[in-house]
Structures are given as structure tokens and as C-alpha cells.
Write an enzyme that holds these catalytic residues in place. Sequence first.
Site, PDB file in Angstrom:
ATOM      1  N   ASN A 170     -21.277 -41.972   4.390  1.00  0.00           N
ATOM      2  CA  ASN A 170     -22.001 -42.740   3.309  1.00  0.00           C
ATOM      3  C   ASN A 170     -20.882 -43.142   2.356  1.00  0.00           C
ATOM      4  OD1 ASN A 170     -24.650 -43.652   2.488  1.00  0.00           O
ATOM      5  ND2 ASN A 170     -23.673 -42.735   0.678  1.00  0.00           N
ATOM      6  N   TYR A 174     -20.977 -44.886  -7.586  1.00  0.00           N
ATOM      7  CA  TYR A 174     -21.466 -43.900  -8.755  1.00  0.00           C
ATOM      8  C   TYR A 174     -20.417 -43.730  -9.872  1.00  0.00           C
ATOM      9  CZ  TYR A 174     -23.367 -42.848  -3.901  1.00  0.00           C
ATOM     10  OH  TYR A 174     -24.111 -42.905  -2.952  1.00  0.00           O
ATOM     11  N   ARG A 175     -20.874 -44.037 -10.850  1.00  0.00           N
ATOM     12  CA  ARG A 175     -19.823 -44.070 -11.986  1.00  0.00           C
ATOM     13  C   ARG A 175     -19.347 -42.602 -12.047  1.00  0.00           C
ATOM     14  NH1 ARG A 175     -25.011 -44.244 -15.902  1.00  0.00           N
ATOM     15  NH2 ARG A 175     -24.925 -42.010 -16.564  1.00  0.00           N
ATOM     16  N   TRP A 188     -24.774 -39.127  -9.005  1.00  0.00           N
ATOM     17  CA  TRP A 188     -25.526 -39.311  -7.940  1.00  0.00           C
ATOM     18  C   TRP A 188     -27.211 -39.354  -8.350  1.00  0.00           C
ATOM     19  CZ3 TRP A 188     -22.427 -35.309  -4.898  1.00  0.00           C
ATOM     20  CH2 TRP A 188     -21.427 -35.913  -3.951  1.00  0.00           C
ATOM     21  N   GLU A 231     -22.031 -47.749   5.306  1.00  0.00           N
ATOM     22  CA  GLU A 231     -21.629 -48.936   4.674  1.00  0.00           C
ATOM     23  C   GLU A 231     -20.096 -49.693   5.024  1.00  0.00           C
ATOM     24  OE1 GLU A 231     -22.921 -46.317   3.218  1.00  0.00           O
ATOM     25  OE2 GLU A 231     -24.639 -47.034   1.927  1.00  0.00           O
ATOM     26  N   ASP A 280     -25.541 -48.402 -20.176  1.00  0.00           N
ATOM     27  CA  ASP A 280     -25.985 -48.633 -18.774  1.00  0.00           C
ATOM     28  C   ASP A 280     -26.359 -50.266 -18.500  1.00  0.00           C
ATOM     29  OD1 ASP A 280     -26.318 -48.043 -16.087  1.00  0.00           O
ATOM     30  OD2 ASP A 280     -26.413 -46.048 -16.205  1.00  0.00           O
TER      31      ASP A 280
HETATM   32  C1  LIG Z   1     -21.165 -51.445 -11.059  1.00  0.00           C
HETATM   33  C2  LIG Z   1     -22.187 -50.517 -10.278  1.00  0.00           C
HETATM   34  C3  LIG Z   1     -22.453 -49.154 -10.781  1.00  0.00           C
HETATM   35  C4  LIG Z   1     -23.314 -48.071 -10.299  1.00  0.00           C
HETATM   36  N1  LIG Z   1     -23.468 -46.949 -10.582  1.00  0.00           N
HETATM   37  C5  LIG Z   1     -24.371 -46.163 -10.093  1.00  0.00           C
HETATM   38  C6  LIG Z   1     -24.213 -44.502 -10.441  1.00  0.00           C
HETATM   39  O1  LIG Z   1     -23.664 -44.303 -11.590  1.00  0.00           O
HETATM   40  N2  LIG Z   1     -25.258 -43.983  -9.924  1.00  0.00           N
HETATM   41  C7  LIG Z   1     -26.003 -44.349  -8.985  1.00  0.00           C
HETATM   42  O2  LIG Z   1     -26.786 -43.516  -8.347  1.00  0.00           O
HETATM   43  N3  LIG Z   1     -25.827 -45.634  -8.365  1.00  0.00           N
HETATM   44  C8  LIG Z   1     -25.179 -46.490  -9.018  1.00  0.00           C
HETATM   45  N4  LIG Z   1     -25.111 -47.715  -8.419  1.00  0.00           N
HETATM   46  C9  LIG Z   1     -26.063 -48.273  -7.663  1.00  0.00           C
HETATM   47  C10 LIG Z   1     -25.339 -47.742  -6.213  1.00  0.00           C
HETATM   48  O3  LIG Z   1     -24.071 -48.058  -5.823  1.00  0.00           O
HETATM   49  C11 LIG Z   1     -26.288 -48.308  -5.011  1.00  0.00           C
HETATM   50  O4  LIG Z   1     -27.651 -47.949  -5.481  1.00  0.00           O
HETATM   51  C12 LIG Z   1     -25.843 -47.887  -3.556  1.00  0.00           C
HETATM   52  O5  LIG Z   1     -26.740 -48.656  -2.802  1.00  0.00           O
HETATM   53  C13 LIG Z   1     -25.804 -46.454  -3.717  1.00  0.00           C
HETATM   54  O6  LIG Z   1     -25.426 -46.331  -2.209  1.00  0.00           O
HETATM   55  P1  LIG Z   1     -26.152 -45.247  -1.216  1.00  0.00           P
HETATM   56  O7  LIG Z   1     -27.649 -45.727  -1.057  1.00  0.00           O
HETATM   57  O8  LIG Z   1     -25.523 -45.126  -0.071  1.00  0.00           O
HETATM   58  O9  LIG Z   1     -26.495 -43.943  -2.139  1.00  0.00           O
HETATM   59  C14 LIG Z   1     -24.237 -48.874  -9.384  1.00  0.00           C
HETATM   60  C15 LIG Z   1     -23.997 -49.884  -8.763  1.00  0.00           C
HETATM   61  C16 LIG Z   1     -22.917 -50.699  -9.469  1.00  0.00           C
HETATM   62  C17 LIG Z   1     -22.836 -52.530  -8.743  1.00  0.00           C
HETATM   63 MN   LIG Z   2     -25.849 -45.464   2.034  1.00  0.00          MN
END
Ligand SMILES: Cc1cc2nc3c(=O)[nH]c(=O)nc-3n(C[C@H](O)[C@H](O)[C@H](O)COP(=O)(O)O)c2cc1C
Ligand SMILES: [Mn+2]
Length: 502
Positions: A170, A174-175, A188, A231, A280
Site C-alpha cells: 500500500n 500521510y503527513r 494514519w 497504488e 489542515d
Molecule cells: C497533501 C495531502 C496530505 C494528506 N495527508 C493525509 C494524512 O495526514 N492522513 C491521512 O490519513 N490521509 C491524508 N491524505 C489523504 C490520503 O493520502 C488519501 O486518502 C489516500 O488515498 C490514502 O491512501 P490509502 O487509502 O492507501 O490509505 C492526504 C492527501 C494529500 C493530497
Molecule cells: Mn491504498
Amino acid sequence: MAPPRDLREWIARLESEGELVRVAAEVDPELEITEINDRVVKQGGPALLFENVKGSDRPLLINQFGTERRMAMAFDAPSLDAVAEKLSDVLEMQPPQGLVEKVRGLQKLKSIADSRPKTVRSGPCQEIVLEGNDASLDLLPIQKCWPDDAAPFITLPAVITHDPRSGVRNVGMYRMQKLGPRATAMHWQIHKDGRADYLATDGKIEVAVALGTDPVTTYSASAPLPKHIDELMLAGFLRGEPVELVRAKTVAIDVPANAEIILEGVIAKDELTEEGPFGDHTGYYTPPEQFPVFHLTAITMRRDAIYPSIVVGKPPQEDAWLGKATERIFLPAIRMTVPEIVDYDLPIAGAFHNCCIVSIRKSFPGHAQKVMHAIWGLGMLSLTKAIVVVDEWVDVHDYDEVMFRIGANVDPQRDVLITEGPLDHLDHAPTRQFYGGKMGIDATHKLPEEGAREWPPEIEMTPEVRELVDRRWAEYGIPVDTPAGNGRISQSPRPLRRLLRR
Ligand SMILES: Cc1cc2nc3c(=O)[nH]c(=O)nc-3n(C[C@H](O)[C@H](O)[C@H](O)COP(=O)(O)O)c2cc1C
Ligand SMILES: [Mn+2]
């Protein structure tokens, strides 16, 4: 051409297209870069490469995705809709008829085969390998974005984990809040795949973080794919060539060979820390909350590595265009399950989860409500707070027209559906975190079975008179350039809309 192969090629392309400015003046990663970038983003300005960031030898790239044009350039596509078409071509593949179709079908199948990542023996992301105490986050120009942020945050990472049960990879964005030279928090959120991998772990989970990948791979980390889909497959498909991976040095994870910087580390199941506050994409600070701790075991990087960053905040910010890319690219997939959907729009000002406008081919009573429930059942769209449904002829991207339909076609008592369900992790408005109210507004024309009186016809000028006036326009001597409005409400070019159309 094809999408850029790595961040350097991307920067070169942006520069040759006049889409990037190098800033030689020394700037502070604490707040100053945010303020500069905020002004540039809101003007639809260029990507910025800060070459002299206070406290670090590394340059910082920001605003690489900050306009619709650049977002499309990242895919080497004329528009985001063109990227979506590439996907719908594959999703809607039919058994081919005749030789030409068969050959075309084979090309499509090849594009799927090419999407699988490929391992290679070495890559530039490991030109420098720092382990133990040599590995320090102090080397990187990590931004403190907003005044009340708890610390500097890594904001544009591609975080890689493997599901401990299935082994499936995966990648998510995530910041990561800097806790010290060798530790960060890992944000997360509850609905995310990265979180699920961590929850399924006994003891420790290995993690690798890629910084400064090619733009399509960076985008793909933010894409809301179903859990079982890697991804990097999407990245390979959209790039038209596989993502190349090398084995990390201290964890059993393959990482993008083309990245500028890789952070390797581990996260222990039972170790949590206070994360936040952080300004945020909701436009507000998210309050402190407990999140897992990432312990750095190594940094590998290119010799002259470039650090990528992004600032989120009150919309519009750069992440708006990552969101718009997802909105467009996922439309074909949404149509696979809800084919009556014509188009949809997630307004940037609604921070994506707050509002969804959707147009449908309505063919039976309650159809709008059926589509609302479908959206509330679809992946991350399930977190949508308000849905507006309009008829197929309404342009969902024209907010004036949508507002007009809501006003003209809605009986609030009959056409507003109030329900409840899961909400975004970061939404501060609901009484409880994660769960609360949702609203569906049916702004379609109503059928008699839905309890409406006979629906009146919409105003439209006759084609004959429109043509006549088009033909004679110069004769009237009116100094206004005006295409036929077709009885529509005016399309006022407000600043946000103008930015959207760039
Ligand atoms: C700039 C940016 C920052 C993000 N920060 C976070 C974050 O801190 N935590 C989080 O859970 N998702 C964050 N997201 C959203 C996730 O990247 C997005 O939901 C992604 O699909 C997560 O991947 P996953 O579904 O494989 O977990 C962010 C997206 C962007 C574009
Ligand atoms: Mn995913």
C-alpha cells in the site's frame, strides 16, 4: 512524450514551459515559505524551487501541482479528462471484433501488463546511504506550515507498507510530524489502508517513505484505491511504464528507485504519541490526537537531493489539484457501478468531503435518492457530507447554475434527505468524531409519482431567433461580446471559478 520519469525531468519540463521559478534568496521553512506559496497558489502562479532554505543544504520544491494545467502536464495529458479516458478505455473493454480491434485490445492489455512495478538492482535514491546516528531528519528543510502547528511536518510523502496478512503493498500520503532527528508521528487516519496494515500487525511494521518521486507516482499515493490494489500499479498504468523499485537498506520493502529521498523505519504497534495541532485542508487546525510513532532506521538519497513539500490550508491550496485529478480519474470507475451518473464535481471550497454535486440520467421515481445512497456507499466518497443531485443537462461545474437549480427545483420538505453515516476523520463540525449527519438535496425535475405538480417547461429562446441575432450582432453596434445565453443565468467569472478554468 510520456509523463516525466523522475522529479528532475519534471522540474526541467516545468522550467522549459515557464511553469517554475527558482528562488535564490534565503527563505525560512518556518512560516515564510507558506506565506510566499499561499500568495502564488491563489494567483495560479508557478511552481517554486527554493534553492536556499535556511538551516538546510537541500532545495525545496513546492507548488508543482498548483494549477490544472500543471496537474495535466504531470500526466503528459492535454486535460485531466483525457487521463480519465485512458482508464475508461480499459475498464470498458469489450471482446474485440475484427483484426483492428484485436490489435487495439492487445495494446490495452499491454498497458495493463506494463503497470506492474519492476525491481532493479540499483537506483539513484541510494547514492547516499545514512544509517544510525548519521540518519537525521535535521538534514531536510521540513516546513513548519502554520503558526499554531505543533512542529515541522513532512507533507508530501509516499508512505509504503505491506499488509502483514496478504503481503499486498500500500502507498498512501500521510503527513509526518517531526518529533526529533529520528522520529515522526504517522498520521494514519481511521479510514485509510495504511492504518489497516498497521492494525493488522503484531509487534512492529516496517515502513518506507519516498520523497520526490515522479509526479504521477506522487499523485498515485494520494489516490483512493481499494485496499487490495497497489497504488504503484496505478502509477505504472498512468505513466505507461512500470515504476522501478530497489530494495531498501534496512527494511524489507522495495522503494521507487527514482525518488530523491527515502526514509526507512519501523512503527511499533503499541507506541502512540500526541500528534498536532496542524493547520489542515479543512481550513482549521486539527486538534492533538494520538497517532503511531515512526522510528527512522536509515535515510537514503541522491547526492543533491531535492525535498518536495506542499502546504494545505484554507482552500484553494495546491492539494486542490491532486483532488481534482482524483475527481476526474475516478469518474469512469464510478460509472462502472452507477452508470446513470453523467458527471460530478467536488467543489474545492468544500475540501472534497463536504459536498458532491452529481448529474444523473433520471429515469424513475426516487432515482436521485438511489444515487445519493450509492455515493454514500462508494469508497472514500462514502464520507461525503452533502450531495446535490441535478438532471443530466445541468453543468455540475457551474456553481451558479447548480445554485439556480437548488433554488428553483427544491421543496425542502420533500426533496431534502437527512440521514447519517461515517464522516471524515478531520471534520470538526459533527457532534461526535467520525460519525454524524448527512444531507442529500434532490434538485432534479420531479415526477408525478414523487408527489409533484406538473413540472413547468424551462425557458429557452428559439434557434431561429438565436441565429438571427448571432448573424446581426455587429449591426446593432452594442460593444459586448456575447454568445447566445440560451436563457441561462449569467456565468459570472468570480475569482475562484476563473482559477478553476485555467
Ligand atoms: C497533501 C495531502 C496530505 C494528506 N495527508 C493525509 C494524512 O495526514 N492522513 C491521512 O490519513 N490521509 C491524508 N491524505 C489523504 C490520503 O493520502 C488519501 O486518502 C489516500 O488515498 C490514502 O491512501 P490509502 O487509502 O492507501 O490509505 C492526504 C492527501 C494529500 C493530497
Ligand atoms: Mn491504498
